[in-house]
Design a protein around this motif. Sequence first.
Motif, PDB file in Angstrom:
ATOM      1  N   VAL A 278       0.725  -0.916  -0.048  1.00  0.00           N
ATOM      2  CA  VAL A 278       0.162   0.025  -0.100  1.00  0.00           C
ATOM      3  C   VAL A 278       0.885   1.195   0.116  1.00  0.00           C
TER       4      VAL A 278
ATOM      5  N   TYR B 175       1.367   5.365  -2.125  1.00  0.00           N
ATOM      6  CA  TYR B 175       0.828   6.181  -3.218  1.00  0.00           C
ATOM      7  C   TYR B 175       1.840   6.270  -4.399  1.00  0.00           C
TER       8      TYR B 175
ATOM      9  N   THR C   8      -1.079  -1.038  -4.530  1.00  0.00           N
ATOM     10  CA  THR C   8      -2.253  -0.298  -4.466  1.00  0.00           C
ATOM     11  C   THR C   8      -2.213   0.718  -3.442  1.00  0.00           C
TER      12      THR C   8
ATOM     13  N   GLU D 288      -4.665   2.026  -1.604  1.00  0.00           N
ATOM     14  CA  GLU D 288      -5.500   1.917  -0.435  1.00  0.00           C
ATOM     15  C   GLU D 288      -5.451   0.901  -0.215  1.00  0.00           C
ATOM     16  N   SER D 289      -5.511   0.676   1.323  1.00  0.00           N
ATOM     17  CA  SER D 289      -5.499  -0.828   2.012  1.00  0.00           C
ATOM     18  C   SER D 289      -6.796  -1.507   1.630  1.00  0.00           C
TER      19      SER D 289
ATOM     20  N   ASP E 148      -9.956  -4.268   1.963  1.00  0.00           N
ATOM     21  CA  ASP E 148     -11.118  -4.492   3.017  1.00  0.00           C
ATOM     22  C   ASP E 148     -10.923  -5.882   3.090  1.00  0.00           C
TER      23      ASP E 148
ATOM     24  N   ASN F 281      -8.616   2.641  11.532  1.00  0.00           N
ATOM     25  CA  ASN F 281      -9.107   2.176  10.135  1.00  0.00           C
ATOM     26  C   ASN F 281      -8.280   1.143   9.564  1.00  0.00           C
TER      27      ASN F 281
ATOM     28  N   GLN G 172      -9.929  -3.015   8.939  1.00  0.00           N
ATOM     29  CA  GLN G 172      -9.885  -3.659   7.587  1.00  0.00           C
ATOM     30  C   GLN G 172      -9.642  -5.420   7.713  1.00  0.00           C
TER      31      GLN G 172
END
Length: 407
Positions: free
Chosen positions: A147, A149, A163, A165-166, A168, A269, A273
Amino acid sequence: MSIPWRDAMSQALYGPDGFFVTGSGPAAHFRTSVHASPAFAGALLRLVAEVDSALGHPPRLDVVDVGAGRGELLHSLLRLVDAAPAVGGAVGVSGEPAHSGRSGRNPSWSGSPETLTSTASDRRSPDEPSLVADRLSLAERVRFTAVEYADRPENLPEEINWTAESPDEINGLLIATEWLDNVPLDVTVHTGDGWRYVLVDPDSGVETIGGPVTPADLDWLTTWWPSPASPASVDSDLTGGSTSTDATSGSESGFRAEIGRTRDEAWANAVRQISRGLAVAVDYGHLRESRPVDGTLTGYRGGRQVPPVPDGSSDVTAHVAMDSVASAGAAVARCAYSLVLQREALRALGADGGRPPLSLAGTDPVGYVRALAAASAVAELTDPAGLGGHLWLRQPVGIPLGPAVAR
């Protein structure tokens, strides 16, 4: 124009031209445990095997690296997993597969205990998915996800998913190595009329004092960051008079604090997940009783510590209020957490850095040399004055929490 530190850090680190988005990556500017020794990946593979066992060897085992840099850690883990096809295969402390087939200033802390969920029944049908998975190698079941950017590195193996975003529904292990210290946060100073935000000019790093903190931030400060016994009277301009400062010193006569509420939310957060498994944060941090009076905000560039100027040319980082973060994660997971020094965590995973007995040199010279090399590889990772002083926060979700320290 001066803006809150949180906004300045966000733009400087993760904006279109941000420090972590462009360039060759963090490894070119500072050294983490991931870069220091392959023994770190070797120890984490042992942890992966522990989580895999606690989950009953599921058909799919997720290993997610949040703040993955350029994928160095997962690349190392992939090589080790490929070299260790047997479930539970041993890995040497040097980070190399074993022949079987494949910093100390504070005590240990633990969170408020909750009832832990058992992972598997003692009796299982031969056709159950977990038993079928037992027959498969770890390499066939593990799914690596980085994960970050930044754009996907060209040389990253295709087995590693990339990716921003982590994902789900993680079933396995989430790793965050020196990620939380780069989650943008607000900086405050305690003045004669209470806590006020510190503003910064992104181009120069010059700071000024802004307005009073919001009720939410004041509540966090009251809970997690003790106020000074005698508040200092600070001028409204940090750059003038007897309270002058600049971005090279990071201190003034006022009492500074770094509001960790954004880190708490980020960690909560991440834990949220995880369906079942373990979240691990490795970072440098502090506890409520030992918060730094002048804060910890600083910068790194080209292997050197530099002033924290949020212009995108360098890393901007601040130590983590690890007890606050731990509490936020435990509230989500409803399970006890473990907080120990890295040197203790690595020792529990078989990487103790101990020198082999000299007598081994006479009976097994080759084995002695290998053991000595392995000990040297671990030494930097367990040095209490360096990386060994990092804190490991382990938050289980729906599985028992194994021992975090060697016995």
